[in-house]
Write an enzyme that holds these catalytic residues in place. Structure first.
Site, PDB file in Angstrom:
ATOM      1  N   ASP B 376       0.868  -1.153   0.000  1.00  0.00           N
ATOM      2  CA  ASP B 376       0.000   0.000   0.000  1.00  0.00           C
ATOM      3  C   ASP B 376       0.917   1.219   0.000  1.00  0.00           C
ATOM      4  OD1 ASP B 376      -2.288   1.542   0.347  1.00  0.00           O
ATOM      5  OD2 ASP B 376      -1.930   1.631   2.488  1.00  0.00           O
ATOM      6  N   LYS B 377       0.370   2.372  -0.299  1.00  0.00           N
ATOM      7  CA  LYS B 377       1.221   3.559  -0.291  1.00  0.00           C
ATOM      8  C   LYS B 377       1.043   4.352   1.002  1.00  0.00           C
ATOM      9  CE  LYS B 377       0.026   7.310  -2.311  1.00  0.00           C
ATOM     10  NZ  LYS B 377       0.118   8.251  -1.198  1.00  0.00           N
ATOM     11  N   THR B 378      -0.183   4.887   1.150  1.00  0.00           N
ATOM     12  CA  THR B 378      -0.410   5.805   2.248  1.00  0.00           C
ATOM     13  C   THR B 378      -0.286   5.089   3.582  1.00  0.00           C
ATOM     14  OG1 THR B 378      -2.051   6.703   0.778  1.00  0.00           O
ATOM     15  CG2 THR B 378      -1.953   7.620   2.985  1.00  0.00           C
ATOM     16  N   PHE B 521      -8.869  25.050  -8.047  1.00  0.00           N
ATOM     17  CA  PHE B 521      -8.041  23.986  -8.621  1.00  0.00           C
ATOM     18  C   PHE B 521      -8.915  22.998  -9.386  1.00  0.00           C
ATOM     19  CE2 PHE B 521      -6.854  19.579  -8.054  1.00  0.00           C
ATOM     20  CZ  PHE B 521      -5.559  19.571  -8.549  1.00  0.00           C
ATOM     21  N   LYS B 544      -0.524  29.586  -7.518  1.00  0.00           N
ATOM     22  CA  LYS B 544       0.455  28.513  -7.323  1.00  0.00           C
ATOM     23  C   LYS B 544       0.008  27.304  -8.136  1.00  0.00           C
ATOM     24  CE  LYS B 544      -1.605  26.597  -3.137  1.00  0.00           C
ATOM     25  NZ  LYS B 544      -1.505  26.354  -1.711  1.00  0.00           N
ATOM     26  N   GLY B 659      -5.062   3.239  -3.619  1.00  0.00           N
ATOM     27  CA  GLY B 659      -6.337   3.807  -4.040  1.00  0.00           C
ATOM     28  C   GLY B 659      -6.165   5.259  -4.416  1.00  0.00           C
ATOM     29  N   ASP B 660      -4.970   5.769  -4.212  1.00  0.00           N
ATOM     30  CA  ASP B 660      -4.727   7.182  -4.423  1.00  0.00           C
ATOM     31  C   ASP B 660      -4.536   7.500  -5.901  1.00  0.00           C
ATOM     32  OD1 ASP B 660      -4.385   9.771  -3.735  1.00  0.00           O
ATOM     33  OD2 ASP B 660      -2.904   9.361  -2.181  1.00  0.00           O
ATOM     34  N   LYS B 751      -7.189  -4.863  -5.415  1.00  0.00           N
ATOM     35  CA  LYS B 751      -5.892  -5.187  -4.834  1.00  0.00           C
ATOM     36  C   LYS B 751      -5.786  -6.697  -4.634  1.00  0.00           C
ATOM     37  CE  LYS B 751      -5.014  -0.931  -2.275  1.00  0.00           C
ATOM     38  NZ  LYS B 751      -4.592  -0.355  -1.002  1.00  0.00           N
ATOM     39  N   ASN B 774      -8.485  -0.696   3.643  1.00  0.00           N
ATOM     40  CA  ASN B 774      -8.542  -0.997   2.218  1.00  0.00           C
ATOM     41  C   ASN B 774      -7.510  -2.045   1.823  1.00  0.00           C
ATOM     42  OD1 ASN B 774      -6.492   0.761   2.805  1.00  0.00           O
ATOM     43  ND2 ASN B 774      -6.519   1.733   0.806  1.00  0.00           N
TER      44      ASN B 774
END
Lengths: 354, 1147
Positions: B376-378, B521, B544, B659-660, B751, B774
């Site tokens: 996973d990343k986060t 944004f 920015k 999931g990001d 996943k 997740n």
């Protein structure tokens, strides 16, 4: 997970810093380096070589003589007579002549040998009752069921000693006569006692309790002899009454079951007290006279007399010296191969590693 | 009668809801209670093949015709094995009882387990316990902020809004208790982003969608309280539906072991048959002649029947080839290895007081075979913390620390931080090391001031000041939070905002800016701007955004600065930082008025409003002046790049499944050094329909050489297609050719599917690591699941097999613990099979000499004790403590891990070699003594070639040979090993003499018939000559083989551990976790807690024309807040999914 340490804070649940838990126990890590392995091989080869040579020399000076008397000499008729184990009522005597080429110096041992007799069959081996033969009164009259069908006779009388092993006891009696060149006949004197292990004679086999008024025969009252026996267990030895009952040496020797179908069991030891036998068994002609009782024809077995000397590692035994010499050779070959490999490949590999 | 596809939930009506027997929140994982333990446990144990087999053996042994061994030879080990297993099961279950109790009684006003469908529950900054329909919240308009990191790994806040009718209920308990609406909705499913239902209340129908749902696993943020109606509970929640089934995990060695045991069993049957046939023939040819001595009825009946009985007898005798103590020993080993993991101080994270934990004790050796890691990343790779790290202002970089010689200094924990004490409003957690920036601020350099002013003004953060000076920023994305916090510490404190003003404290002085417009944004614009009027009346536009976007819109006069800044950006990117460029523009009053009118017009447009607004924004964001750039570090967890590099060297493929968003995932890919600029190509597959690109890219990969390095990045939608049957093989092939694979925007279930795919196609051991709910599905699917512990959510940890606090511990878990476990287990198994074959097959050889009568070679007691007493402890000690190389080596040379992946240390071939070795050993063990004993006599002439002396000789040789062999197998002789090996030999002789002693014989003459054998045979030189020869012949070949192996294939390879070096391109996507829509929330004042000035005051404020836009949207917001907002957000989410053209600069 064991007891948690009391208190809180960042280190409260920290595992102990013991060498055991951190897998840092001090240890010896041997590795197979050429410096240890190659010398080991060479030394081991040398050791085996020396042992082999020593054993071989020893064996070379150990004499053994086998006299097969199954159907040799006058025993052919007896051989035919004893075609069936049961047919043992008629006595049969025969003689076999043999020649001893060289003098057997020192102690000489007389064995009877049997070939093709399977003392190592499971049910045969199990067919005995050690509790009976240690002289326990209860077991004497009530043999173990393992002895069946040799536990009770047809009349329901308990058999002592029970079981197939005892029942099939070797019952030839052997007499060796020395025939010196002068034509005389001298019986080779044998010790027929002290041929069993001390522990067997004194611990494993005991007679039922007797005393001065209560004889051995009375002790065996209510039991009967095994089926194939000619005489009861308490009359096995006519000469020495102390050698009767379960502690009879021949019985004990027989009861120690051989591991292989071809075996020899000690029959007697040369008595070197007198006559021409003080130095051992002299070379010359001998006659073996046999009370031929034990039938071998049914199972195509052979019977023999084995006369042998004994050395520090037992009797004549070519297997061990040869095995040691062969092993020594193989180890040497391996050592050479290993050395070659090490020199050709190993060193280079090592250099690469560095 | 209701249709099955629907779900009816009536609020506050338990009786009604219970009619449907919906799942509740109660959790039960324990298996036994005190009374059921013994019967159930025994039943379970006897279901195991091995145990049942031994039970059958035991029964066979009770038949006297067959019994070749006494019953105790089987029952003693069997009882021991059953007892040890039962004790282990009992402790396991005890812990399960405890954890069940803990979870079920977790308090949240109400016990967790008591929450039922249809209940209305109140939540206060907590995790949701069930899927809820949001009814009302503390925030205006029934808004409610949640963080869904547990569910999808996204870190930004999300907004949920209640229906207006229900949000009016507020926190009035009486009203809520009276609420009796009925919800009819879809049945439980696993779709996290979809919900359809209808609320019936007071004869009205209200449509429900996902924007009104609070899913289990989300965390309430920035919201004091909210009320929700439980729709799904327990296993029916979307989270749990996504968890996948819990499967009992078994290692490949376990499976192999079962196969091998079956093979051995087959081998046993074969031997039995051979010996039975032998017996039949023997009985006919030879045995029949013996019947006078043996007179057993069966023999006279038929030789075939005798053979049949012999078969069973041999099955009993040879049963020890099927090692009964194998399973229990393996369990003990694994338990030991698990404890070593629990005890490892180097996997203890002191900041969170979290030790590593092996939650499953059956998978340890598989840790040494991992080929694929799915991460996973986060929260796993990243800390989920953004840190303002560096900046470039007007062509000068700040943030690096130099020593007195002008050399760059590595920033560590010890590097002194800049003192911000001049600023009473500073954030104490903020750390910055370069003091020159503060000096610049103090010197009041105008551009530096403008830089931070921009950061303080241009954002969508909500401030919260609970006490004076105690500012808390509620940022929708952590990036913005970091930037505004940086500005705050450098003296440009963003203090408060209203829909039309922003108040800053600039170096201690309050300055209020008029907020005229927020140019929000979105994913295409990749920038945001604000237009403000400063107290001096000047109009300013602050912007920015992504550097490439912003650089295109600069004034030509900036070229030189742009060049310098660009260089700095490259530098920042090389360090894996997320960059943003900052620019400003002075606006002309007239131009602005003109533009504002157009904007007003556009914002009321019904068609293409979005495009029109975009075009207008574009129009004004031209000719800006570059200020500089910021660099934010998405803080990786400690040691992540090094760990990944090391694991990569160990030939482990690491896939990131998140999931990001794509950009975020890629950025992390770069900062973890998984994506590098020197890669030949980075394939990005983000198609929406049947993916043509897939095939295309795969072709090109196959055509080019495989030596080249590729990376594959694929998003959830493409993945859904790629996972279809016809494409999945291609996907696997392509993905496995790539060095790096990153899957983004994947659902939890996807996943699991990816993991499943690899499991199916590659036959490789997979490991999934994650921290959030997740990740549960993949953690459960993978061979090994690892949870990151010490964080809020517990789901991942609860589903995992191993848990620890930091990603970097994975390196140690795999390369040290896993590798050792694997080595130990393999050596253990090899030795175990070897030992049992050497031990048992002697009977086979003896069969040929004893008329196949099933006579044992050994004493029965020896057979009973050999496996459990004489030889169990040394091999256990080896299996527990052995270290072929120490931990430093296994970490420094990651390719020492390779044999595990290749399954080299224990496989079928290896099994054959070690059983063959066992067979040879048994052959030698039998025939050397046989040769010697054929004619052997004692040195006193008495015989010694009897079965008992022979048995003692062989048994002694065997014990010595297997002890020598274990000595050879032991690489790491600790005191314990010495104790066990020498102790076992000592115990053997002690027991031997005890069992052959006079005393024990006189008590049990029939059980101990070997009286005196030990004494009478072991005092013979010939016996020792035989033992010596046997040992030498058995062991020396092994020594030679080992030596040659070590010589020819040295295990220590000379690959040096490469230091991690980062070189990568600029990746400047606008604040990665950012979402569109917040600008509108701010200008509309919807998310302002303090009631904003009433609409009537607006026209009075000076830039009246400018505010009309704002006002307009406020009006529309109030009239139909729910409508616009929900559609607004849905549009946004759609957009996220539809991004097909990602013009990301991969290089």
């Amino acid at each position: 997970m064991g007891k948690k340490q009391a208190g809180t804070g960042p280190l409260s649940r920290r595992p102990d810093n013991s060498a055991f838990k951190q897998q840092r126990l001090p240890a010896w890590s041997p590795s197979l380096t050429p410096q240890t392995v190659l010398p080991t091989f060479y030394i081991l080869s040398l050791v085996c070589l020396l042992l082999g040579i020593w054993l071989l020399i020893t064996v070379e000076y150990t004499y053994e003589l086998k006299v097969d008397y199954t159907d040799a000499g006058t025993c052919e008729q007896c051989f035919n007579l004893r075609k069936h184990a049961i047919d043992s009522s008629t006595p049969c005597k025969c003689t076999v002549s043999f020649h001893v080429p060289k003098t057997f110096p020192g102690d000489v041992f007389f064995y009877y040998g049997l070939r093709n007799f399977h003392q190592n069959l499971r049910r045969y081996m199990d067919s005995r009752d050690d509790a009976q033969m240690v002289g326990r009164k209860n077991n004497l009259k009530a043999p173990s069921s393992y002895c069946a069908p040799f536990d009770y006779d047809a009349n329901g009388k308990p058999i002592a000693p029970c079981g197939a092993v005892a029942n099939s006891m070797f019952n030839d009696s052997l007499t060796v006569m020395y025939n010196p060149t002068d034509g005389s006949k001298i019986q080779v004197p044998l010790y027929r006692k002290g041929i069993a292990w001390y522990t067997d004679k004194n611990v494993k086999f005991r007679n039922p309790p007797t005393n001065n008024t209560f004889s051995l025969q009375q002790a065996f009252e209510g039991t009967t002899r095994p089926l194939y026996w000619q005489r009861p267990v308490y009359e096995l030895d006519d000469i020495d009454s102390n050698n009767n009952g379960f502690i009879n040496d021949d019985l004990i020797v027989w009861m120690r079951e051989a591991a292989f179908p071809n075996f020899k069991k000690l029959y007697g030891v040369l008595n070197r007290a007198q006559g021409p036998f003080t130095e051992g068994l002299p070379a010359g002609n001998y006659t073996l006279s046999i009370n031929y009782n034990f039938p071998v024809e049914p199972f195509r077995g052979r019977k023999e007399l084995v006369i042998s000397m004994v050395t520090w590692f037992g009797g004549q035994n070519y297997f061990l010296p040869i095995a040691y010499l062969v092993t020594s050779g193989l180890i040497l070959v391996t050592a050479v191969v290993l050395t070659t490999v090490f020199v050709k490949v190993g060193k280079k590999g090592k250099n690469m590693e560095e | 009668c209701y249709k099955k596809e629907e779900r009816h939930v009536r609020a506050n009506d338990r009786d009604y809801n219970e009619r449907f027997s919906y799942a509740d929140n109660h959790i039960k994982t324990a298996k036994y209670n005190v009374f059921t333990f013994l019967p159930i446990n025994l039943f379970e144990q006897f279901q195991r093949f091995a145990n049942a087999y031994f039970l059958v053996l035991l029964i066979l042994q009770l038949i006297p015709e067959i019994s070749s061994l006494s019953w105790f030879t089987t029952i003693v080990p069997l009882v021991l094995v059953l007892a040890i297993t039962a004790v282990k099961d009992a402790t396991d279950d005890y812990f399960r009882h405890k954890s069940d109790q803990q979870v079920n009684t977790r308090l949240q006003n109400e016990k967790w387990m008591n929450v039922r469908v249809g209940d209305i529950i109140k939540l206060e900054n907590n995790q949701f316990v069930a899927d809820l329909l949001l009814l009302s919240s503390s925030e205006p308009y029934g808004l409610c902020y949640i963080e869904t990191a547990e569910l999808d790994g996204e870190t930004n806040l999300k907004v949920r809004q209640a229906l207006t009718v229900t949000s009016d209920l507020g926190d009035d308990v009486a009203k809520l208790a009276d609420f009796n609406g009925e919800v009819i909705c879809e049945p439980p499913n696993n779709k996290l982003d979809k919900f359809t239902g209808t609320l019936f209340w007071k004869d009205n129908k209200y449509p429900l969608d996902n924007e009104k749902m609070l899913l289990r696993g989300c965390v309430l943020r920035n919201t004091e309280w909210c009320f929700g109606l439980v729709i799904f509970a327990g296993l029916q929640t979307k989270l749990m539906q996504n968890c996948g089934r819990t499967k009992f995990k078994r290692t490949s060695i376990d499976k192999l072991m079962n196969t091998l045991v079956l093979w051995i069993f087959g081998f046993l049957i074969c031997m039995g048959i051979i010996l039975a046939i032998g017996n039949t023939i023997w009985e006919q040819k030879v045995g029949s002649n013996f019947w006078e001595y043996l007179q057993w009825k069966e023999l006279t009946i038929s030789a075939v029947f005798s053979g049949f009985l012999t078969f069973w007898s041999y099955v009993i005798i040879l049963n020890t080839v099927v090692p009964i103590s194998l399973y229990v020993s393996v369990e003990v080993l694994r338990l030991g290895h698990s404890y070593f993991i629990n005890w490892d101080r180097r996997m203890y994270y002191s900041r969170k007081a979290t030790p590593a934990e092996a939650r499953t004790t059956t998978l340890n050796e598989e840790l040494g075979q991992v080929e694929f890691i799915f991460s996973d990343k986060t929260g796993t790779l990243t800390q989920n913390i953004m840190v303002f790290n560096k900046c470039s202002i007007n062509g000068k970089t700040y943030g690096d620390v130099y020593d007195e010689f002008g050399h760059k200094v590595d920033i560590t924990e010890k590097t002194p931080c800049v003192d911000f004490s001049f600023n009473p409003l500073m954030d104490r957690k903020f750390r910055f090391h370069d003091s020159s920036l503060v000096e610049a601020i103090k010197l009041e350099e105008p551009l530096v001031q403008e830089f931070f002013r921009l950061l303080a003004l241009c954002h969508t953060i909500m401030p919260e000041e609970r006490n004076e000076g105690e500012l808390v920023y509620q940022a929708q994305s952590p990036d913005e939070g970091a930037l505004v916090t940086a500005a705050r510490n450098f003296g440009f404190v963003f203090r408060s905002r209203t829909p039309e003003t922003i108040t800053l404290y600039e170096m201690g002085q309050a300055v209020t800016y008029q907020l005229l417009a927020i140019l929000d944004f979105n994913n295409v614009r990749k920038r945001m701007s604000v237009i403000v009027r400063n107290p001096k009346g000047q109009l300013k536009l602050y912007s920015k955004g992504a550097d490439t976007i912003l650089f295109d819109r600069l004034d030509p006069s900036n070229e030189e600065l742009m060049f310098t800044t660009s260089e700095h950006l490259n530098e920042f990117a090389g360090e894996g930082l997320r960059t943003l460029a900052l620019a400003y523009k002075d606006l002309d009053e007239d131009v602005f008025d003109e533009w504002m009118k157009k904007l007003l017009f556009a914002s009321t447009a019904l068609e293409n409003r979005e495009e029109k607004l975009g075009a207008l924004y574009e129009e004004i964001e031209q000719g800006m002046m570059l200020l500089g750039a910021t660099a934010i570090e998405d803080k990786l967890q400690e040691g992540v790049p090094e760990t990944i590099a090391c694991l990569t060297l160990a030939n482990i493929k690491i896939w990131v499944l998140t999931g990001d968003k794509l950009e975020t995932a890629m950025n992390i890919g770069y900062s973890c050094n998984m994506l590098r600029d020197d890669m030949n190509e980075v394939f990005i597959i983000s198609g929406h329909t049947m993916v043509e690109t897939e095939l295309y890219s795969s072709d090109s990969v196959f055509e080019e050489t495989i030596i080249a390095e590729y990376a594959l990045i694929i998003n959830g939608h493409s993945l859904a297609h790629a996972l279809e049957a016809d494409l999945e093989q291609i996907l696997v092939d392509v993905a496995c050719l790539c060095k790096t694979v990153i899957c983004c925007r994947v659902t939890p279930l996807q996943k699991a599917l990816v993991v499943e795919l690899i499991k199916r196609h590659k036959r490789a051991v997979t490991l999934a690591i994650g921290d959030g709910a997740n990740d549960v599905s993949m953690i459960k699917t993978a061979h090994i699941g690892v949870g990151i512990s010490g964080q809020e959510g517990m789901q991942a940890v609860l589903a995992s097999d191993y848990s620890f606090a930091q990603f970097r511990y994975l390196q140690r878990l795999l390369l040290v613990h896993g590798r050792w476990s694997y080595h130990r287990m393999c050596n253990f198994l090899c030795y175990f099979f070897y030992k049992n074959f050497a031990f048992t097959l002697v009977h086979f050889w003896y069969g040929f000499l004893c008329g196949f009568s099933a006579q044992t070679v050994y004493d029965q007691w020896f057979i009973t004790l050999f496996n459990i007493v004489y030889t169990s402890l040394p091999v256990l000690a080896m299996g527990l403590f052995d270290q072929d190389v120490n931990e430093q080596y296994s970490l420094r040379y990651p390719n020492l891990y390779r044999p595990g992946q290749l399954n080299q240390l224990f496989n079928k071939r290896k099994f054959f070699t070690c059983t063959l070795q066992g067979v040879c050993t048994s052959f030698i063990l039998f025939f050397i003594p046989y040769g010697a004993f054929m004619s052997a006599v004692r040195d006193d002439g008495a015989h010694i070639s009897d079965q008992q002396a022979f048995a003692v000789t062989i048994a002694t040789s065997l014990v010595i040979v297997v002890s020598a062999q274990i000595g050879l197998d032991t690489n790491y002789w600790t005191a314990v090993n010495h104790f066990f090996i020498w102790g076992s030999l000592a115990v053997y002789f002690a027991i031997l003499f005890a069992m052959h002693s006079d005393g024990i014989f006189t008590i049990f003459p029939n059980q101990f018939p070997f009286i005196g054998t030990a004494r009478n045979s072991l005092n013979q030189k010939i016996v020792w000559l035989v033992i010596l020869l046997t040992t030498v012949v058995c062991i020396m070949p092994m020594v030679a083989v080992r030596f040659i192996k070590a010589d020819l294939y040295p295990t220590h390879t000379d690959k040096n551990f490469r230091r991690v070096r980062r070189t990568s391109s600029r990746r400047s996507a606008y604040a990665f976790a950012h979402q569109q829509g917040y600008g509108e929330l701010i200008t509309s004042g919807k998310n302002m807690k303090i009631p904003t000035a009433s609409t009537s005051t607006y026209p009075l404020s000076s830039p009246a024309r400018g505010n009309s836009v704002v006002k307009n949207s406020v009006v529309s917001g109030t009239t139909d807040a729910a409508e616009t907002n929900s559609t607004g957000f849905r549009r946004e989410s759609d957009q996220n999914q539809e991004v097909t053209v990602e013009d990301l600069e991969a290089r």
